[in-house]
Scaffold this motif. Sequence first.
Motif, PDB file in Angstrom:
ATOM      1  N   ASP A  64       0.791  -1.133  -0.259  1.00  0.00           N
ATOM      2  CA  ASP A  64      -0.108  -0.431   0.451  1.00  0.00           C
ATOM      3  C   ASP A  64       0.574   1.410  -0.442  1.00  0.00           C
ATOM      4  OD1 ASP A  64      -2.355  -1.767  -0.044  1.00  0.00           O
ATOM      5  OD2 ASP A  64      -1.965  -1.570   2.172  1.00  0.00           O
ATOM      6  N   GLY A  65       2.089   1.152  -0.717  1.00  0.00           N
ATOM      7  CA  GLY A  65       3.232   2.775  -0.499  1.00  0.00           C
ATOM      8  C   GLY A  65       4.222   2.338   0.179  1.00  0.00           C
ATOM      9  N   ALA A  66       5.113   2.869   0.747  1.00  0.00           N
ATOM     10  CA  ALA A  66       6.548   3.319   2.074  1.00  0.00           C
ATOM     11  C   ALA A  66       5.770   3.086   3.084  1.00  0.00           C
ATOM     12  CB  ALA A  66       6.536   4.901   1.927  1.00  0.00           C
ATOM     13  N   VAL A  67       6.146   2.164   3.814  1.00  0.00           N
ATOM     14  CA  VAL A  67       6.011   1.938   5.346  1.00  0.00           C
ATOM     15  C   VAL A  67       7.169   2.525   5.899  1.00  0.00           C
ATOM     16  CG1 VAL A  67       5.714   0.135   6.642  1.00  0.00           C
ATOM     17  CG2 VAL A  67       4.508  -0.529   4.796  1.00  0.00           C
ATOM     18  N   ILE A  68       7.211   3.851   6.648  1.00  0.00           N
ATOM     19  CA  ILE A  68       8.057   3.937   7.682  1.00  0.00           C
ATOM     20  C   ILE A  68       8.098   3.729   8.759  1.00  0.00           C
ATOM     21  CG2 ILE A  68       8.886   6.826   7.727  1.00  0.00           C
ATOM     22  CD1 ILE A  68       7.245   7.430   5.487  1.00  0.00           C
ATOM     23  N   THR A  69       8.888   3.155   9.249  1.00  0.00           N
ATOM     24  CA  THR A  69       8.871   3.212  10.840  1.00  0.00           C
ATOM     25  C   THR A  69      10.661   4.214  11.625  1.00  0.00           C
ATOM     26  OG1 THR A  69      10.512   1.234  10.471  1.00  0.00           O
ATOM     27  CG2 THR A  69       8.680   0.642  10.885  1.00  0.00           C
ATOM     28  N   ASP A  70      10.611   3.507  12.726  1.00  0.00           N
ATOM     29  CA  ASP A  70      11.544   4.021  13.361  1.00  0.00           C
ATOM     30  C   ASP A  70      12.820   3.735  13.001  1.00  0.00           C
ATOM     31  OD1 ASP A  70      10.173   6.363  14.500  1.00  0.00           O
ATOM     32  OD2 ASP A  70       9.403   5.598  16.534  1.00  0.00           O
ATOM     33  N   ALA A  71      13.939   3.924  12.725  1.00  0.00           N
ATOM     34  CA  ALA A  71      15.597   3.902  12.988  1.00  0.00           C
ATOM     35  C   ALA A  71      16.205   4.084  13.861  1.00  0.00           C
ATOM     36  CB  ALA A  71      15.849   3.915  11.450  1.00  0.00           C
ATOM     37  N   PRO A  72      17.664   3.211  14.807  1.00  0.00           N
ATOM     38  CA  PRO A  72      17.940   2.145  14.076  1.00  0.00           C
ATOM     39  C   PRO A  72      16.223   1.394  14.880  1.00  0.00           C
ATOM     40  CG  PRO A  72      19.194   3.017  15.704  1.00  0.00           C
ATOM     41  CD  PRO A  72      17.803   3.804  15.693  1.00  0.00           C
ATOM     42  N   ARG A  73      16.456   0.178  13.500  1.00  0.00           N
ATOM     43  CA  ARG A  73      14.668  -0.906  14.800  1.00  0.00           C
ATOM     44  C   ARG A  73      16.000  -1.729  15.752  1.00  0.00           C
ATOM     45  NH1 ARG A  73      13.279  -3.900   8.746  1.00  0.00           N
ATOM     46  NH2 ARG A  73      13.594  -5.578  10.240  1.00  0.00           N
ATOM     47  N   PRO A  74      15.073  -2.566  16.093  1.00  0.00           N
ATOM     48  CA  PRO A  74      16.029  -3.079  17.812  1.00  0.00           C
ATOM     49  C   PRO A  74      16.766  -3.497  17.723  1.00  0.00           C
ATOM     50  CG  PRO A  74      13.535  -3.010  17.850  1.00  0.00           C
ATOM     51  CD  PRO A  74      13.902  -2.464  15.786  1.00  0.00           C
ATOM     52  N   GLU A  75      16.833  -4.957  16.489  1.00  0.00           N
ATOM     53  CA  GLU A  75      18.194  -5.956  16.490  1.00  0.00           C
ATOM     54  C   GLU A  75      19.327  -5.070  16.205  1.00  0.00           C
ATOM     55  OE1 GLU A  75      15.606  -5.472  12.502  1.00  0.00           O
ATOM     56  OE2 GLU A  75      15.636  -5.603  14.554  1.00  0.00           O
ATOM     57  N   VAL A  76      19.473  -3.602  15.615  1.00  0.00           N
ATOM     58  CA  VAL A  76      20.653  -2.719  14.940  1.00  0.00           C
ATOM     59  C   VAL A  76      20.969  -2.007  15.783  1.00  0.00           C
ATOM     60  CG1 VAL A  76      21.328  -0.860  13.475  1.00  0.00           C
ATOM     61  CG2 VAL A  76      19.241  -2.884  12.654  1.00  0.00           C
ATOM     62  N   ALA A  77      22.208  -2.271  17.001  1.00  0.00           N
ATOM     63  CA  ALA A  77      23.346  -1.711  17.874  1.00  0.00           C
ATOM     64  C   ALA A  77      23.820  -0.154  17.165  1.00  0.00           C
ATOM     65  CB  ALA A  77      23.747  -2.364  18.619  1.00  0.00           C
ATOM     66  N   GLU A  78      23.740  -0.213  15.913  1.00  0.00           N
ATOM     67  CA  GLU A  78      24.568   1.323  14.927  1.00  0.00           C
ATOM     68  C   GLU A  78      23.664   1.833  14.404  1.00  0.00           C
ATOM     69  OE1 GLU A  78      27.517  -0.742  11.699  1.00  0.00           O
ATOM     70  OE2 GLU A  78      27.783  -0.463  13.312  1.00  0.00           O
ATOM     71  N   VAL A  79      24.054   3.073  14.116  1.00  0.00           N
ATOM     72  CA  VAL A  79      23.329   4.183  13.902  1.00  0.00           C
ATOM     73  C   VAL A  79      24.444   4.582  12.635  1.00  0.00           C
ATOM     74  CG1 VAL A  79      22.922   5.807  14.801  1.00  0.00           C
ATOM     75  CG2 VAL A  79      21.422   5.285  13.232  1.00  0.00           C
ATOM     76  N   VAL A  80      23.866   5.404  11.808  1.00  0.00           N
ATOM     77  CA  VAL A  80      25.093   6.712  11.136  1.00  0.00           C
ATOM     78  C   VAL A  80      24.806   7.618  11.636  1.00  0.00           C
ATOM     79  CG1 VAL A  80      26.349   7.414   9.279  1.00  0.00           C
ATOM     80  CG2 VAL A  80      25.316   5.009   8.743  1.00  0.00           C
ATOM     81  N   SER A  81      25.517   8.835  11.986  1.00  0.00           N
ATOM     82  CA  SER A  81      25.897   9.762  12.518  1.00  0.00           C
ATOM     83  C   SER A  81      26.656  10.998  12.037  1.00  0.00           C
ATOM     84  CB  SER A  81      26.283   9.452  13.878  1.00  0.00           C
ATOM     85  OG  SER A  81      27.964   9.476  13.975  1.00  0.00           O
TER      86      SER A  81
END
Length: 125
Positions: A64-81
């Motif tokens: 039904d189109g784009a699904v937008i969720t908060d990131a990082p997802r719980p299983e991801v321990a790092e994020v590009v800063s």
Amino acid sequence: MKYLILIHNSPAVIELFGDMSEEERSAAFQVYWDVEADLQASGELVDSSALDTDAQKSVMRGADGAVITDAPRPEVAEVVSGYYLVDVADEARAAEIAARFPEAVVTGGMRIARIWTEADFAENT
């Protein structure tokens, strides 16, 4: 050659900065301004920016189109800063720049990736 230098925020990076004294943390943050100034002076800087790690989103295409969720997802321990887009002679120079950042002392704190050109796509398809 253009390279994207990615700065990653992870539990190890958070611990690294958390263990620093106020003076050490100030000196560590000064590295970003020093690298920026050096790259501007050498003409190697294309672009750079810090990224808001709290407001990042994951986007997936759904039925039904784009699904937008908060990131990082719980299983991801790092994020590009943050990132630096540089135009340098070779991979060794990109790695030399990346190694200057405080995050380079922890595993996965820094990554580099060569930016593909149209010729690269033609050659690899």
